[in-house]
Design a protein around this motif. Structure first.
Motif, short mmCIF file in Angstrom:
data_model
loop_
_atom_site.label_atom_id
_atom_site.label_comp_id
_atom_site.label_asym_id
_atom_site.label_seq_id
_atom_site.Cartn_x
_atom_site.Cartn_y
_atom_site.Cartn_z
N SER A 82 -25.02 -13.38 -20.13
CA SER A 82 -25.52 -12.83 -21.39
C SER A 82 -24.70 -11.62 -21.84
N LEU A 83 -24.22 -10.81 -20.91
CA LEU A 83 -23.38 -9.68 -21.28
C LEU A 83 -22.03 -10.14 -21.84
N VAL A 84 -21.44 -11.17 -21.24
CA VAL A 84 -20.17 -11.71 -21.73
C VAL A 84 -20.35 -12.31 -23.12
N LEU A 85 -21.44 -13.05 -23.33
CA LEU A 85 -21.69 -13.62 -24.66
C LEU A 85 -21.96 -12.54 -25.70
N TYR A 86 -22.62 -11.47 -25.29
CA TYR A 86 -22.85 -10.35 -26.21
C TYR A 86 -21.52 -9.75 -26.68
N VAL A 87 -20.63 -9.52 -25.75
CA VAL A 87 -19.31 -8.97 -26.10
C VAL A 87 -18.54 -9.97 -26.96
N SER A 141 -31.56 -11.12 -24.01
CA SER A 141 -31.62 -11.84 -22.74
C SER A 141 -31.06 -10.99 -21.61
N PHE A 142 -30.04 -10.17 -21.89
CA PHE A 142 -29.51 -9.25 -20.89
C PHE A 142 -30.60 -8.28 -20.43
N ILE A 143 -31.28 -7.64 -21.38
CA ILE A 143 -32.32 -6.68 -21.04
C ILE A 143 -33.47 -7.37 -20.32
N PHE A 144 -33.86 -8.56 -20.79
CA PHE A 144 -34.95 -9.33 -20.20
C PHE A 144 -34.66 -9.66 -18.73
N PHE A 145 -33.50 -10.26 -18.49
CA PHE A 145 -33.16 -10.64 -17.11
C PHE A 145 -32.90 -9.42 -16.22
N PHE A 146 -32.39 -8.35 -16.81
CA PHE A 146 -32.18 -7.13 -16.04
C PHE A 146 -33.52 -6.55 -15.57
N GLY A 147 -34.52 -6.57 -16.44
CA GLY A 147 -35.84 -6.07 -16.07
C GLY A 147 -36.46 -6.90 -14.95
N ILE A 148 -36.33 -8.22 -15.03
CA ILE A 148 -36.86 -9.08 -13.98
C ILE A 148 -36.11 -8.85 -12.68
N PHE A 168 -35.61 -6.91 -7.08
CA PHE A 168 -34.72 -6.26 -6.13
C PHE A 168 -35.44 -5.12 -5.39
N TYR A 169 -36.21 -4.31 -6.12
CA TYR A 169 -36.82 -3.13 -5.51
C TYR A 169 -38.26 -3.36 -5.05
N LEU A 170 -39.06 -4.13 -5.78
CA LEU A 170 -40.45 -4.43 -5.46
C LEU A 170 -41.30 -3.18 -5.28
N THR A 171 -41.16 -2.23 -6.18
CA THR A 171 -42.00 -1.04 -6.17
C THR A 171 -42.81 -0.99 -7.45
N GLN A 172 -43.80 -0.10 -7.48
CA GLN A 172 -44.65 0.00 -8.65
C GLN A 172 -43.89 0.57 -9.85
N ILE A 173 -43.04 1.54 -9.63
CA ILE A 173 -42.26 2.11 -10.74
C ILE A 173 -41.28 1.09 -11.30
N SER A 174 -40.68 0.28 -10.43
CA SER A 174 -39.78 -0.75 -10.93
C SER A 174 -40.55 -1.83 -11.69
N LEU A 175 -41.82 -2.03 -11.33
CA LEU A 175 -42.66 -2.96 -12.08
C LEU A 175 -42.88 -2.45 -13.50
N PHE A 176 -43.22 -1.16 -13.64
CA PHE A 176 -43.45 -0.60 -14.98
C PHE A 176 -42.17 -0.61 -15.81
N ILE A 177 -41.08 -0.22 -15.22
CA ILE A 177 -39.81 -0.23 -15.93
C ILE A 177 -39.41 -1.66 -16.27
N GLY A 178 -39.62 -2.58 -15.36
CA GLY A 178 -39.32 -3.99 -15.60
C GLY A 178 -40.16 -4.56 -16.73
N ILE A 179 -41.43 -4.17 -16.80
CA ILE A 179 -42.30 -4.65 -17.89
C ILE A 179 -41.78 -4.13 -19.23
N VAL A 180 -41.38 -2.88 -19.28
CA VAL A 180 -40.83 -2.31 -20.52
C VAL A 180 -39.56 -3.05 -20.92
N PHE A 181 -38.68 -3.31 -19.95
CA PHE A 181 -37.44 -4.03 -20.25
C PHE A 181 -37.72 -5.45 -20.70
N VAL A 182 -38.66 -6.12 -20.06
CA VAL A 182 -39.00 -7.49 -20.45
C VAL A 182 -39.57 -7.52 -21.86
#
Length: 98
Positions: A11-16, A44-51, A56-70
């Motif tokens: 998705s990053l390559v297609l964006y560029v 799609s880059f931001i969406f997949f990055f959030g997931i 990768f981290y499986l913490t509560q803060i990464s869940l909140f940040i991942g939800i925002v990114f998704v």
């Protein structure tokens, strides 16, 4: 999981690619079409990055940040799809023979 980093890179390559295509194009409608396609790729880059970050981290803060990114990625993709559909229909209306 290896699938999410692959999707992030694609998705990053297609964006560029679409951003460079905007610079090469002279037609305003084509530029807006490529911009809407690049927004889909950015979303799609931001969406997949959030997931990926949550998996990768499986913490509560990464869940909140991942939800925002998704949510942000989903909005970008939705808005990009709407704009792409609009500009594709405009191009077909202006060029009926092609």
């Amino acid at each position: 999981m290896i699938i999410f980093p692959i999707l992030i890179i694609i998705s990053l390559v297609l964006y560029v690619y679409y951003k460079v295509a905007i610079l090469k194009s002279k037609d305003g409608l084509t530029q807006r079409y490529y911009n809407s396609r690049s927004r889909i790729c950015l979303g799609s880059f931001i969406f997949f990055f959030g997931i990926n970050q949550y998996l990768f981290y499986l913490t509560q803060i990464s869940l909140f940040i991942g939800i925002v990114f998704v949510m942000l990625g989903s909005y970008q993709m939705y808005d990009g799809f709407k704009a792409t559909k609009h500009y594709r229909n405009e191009w077909r209306r202006l060029h009926p023979s092609k």
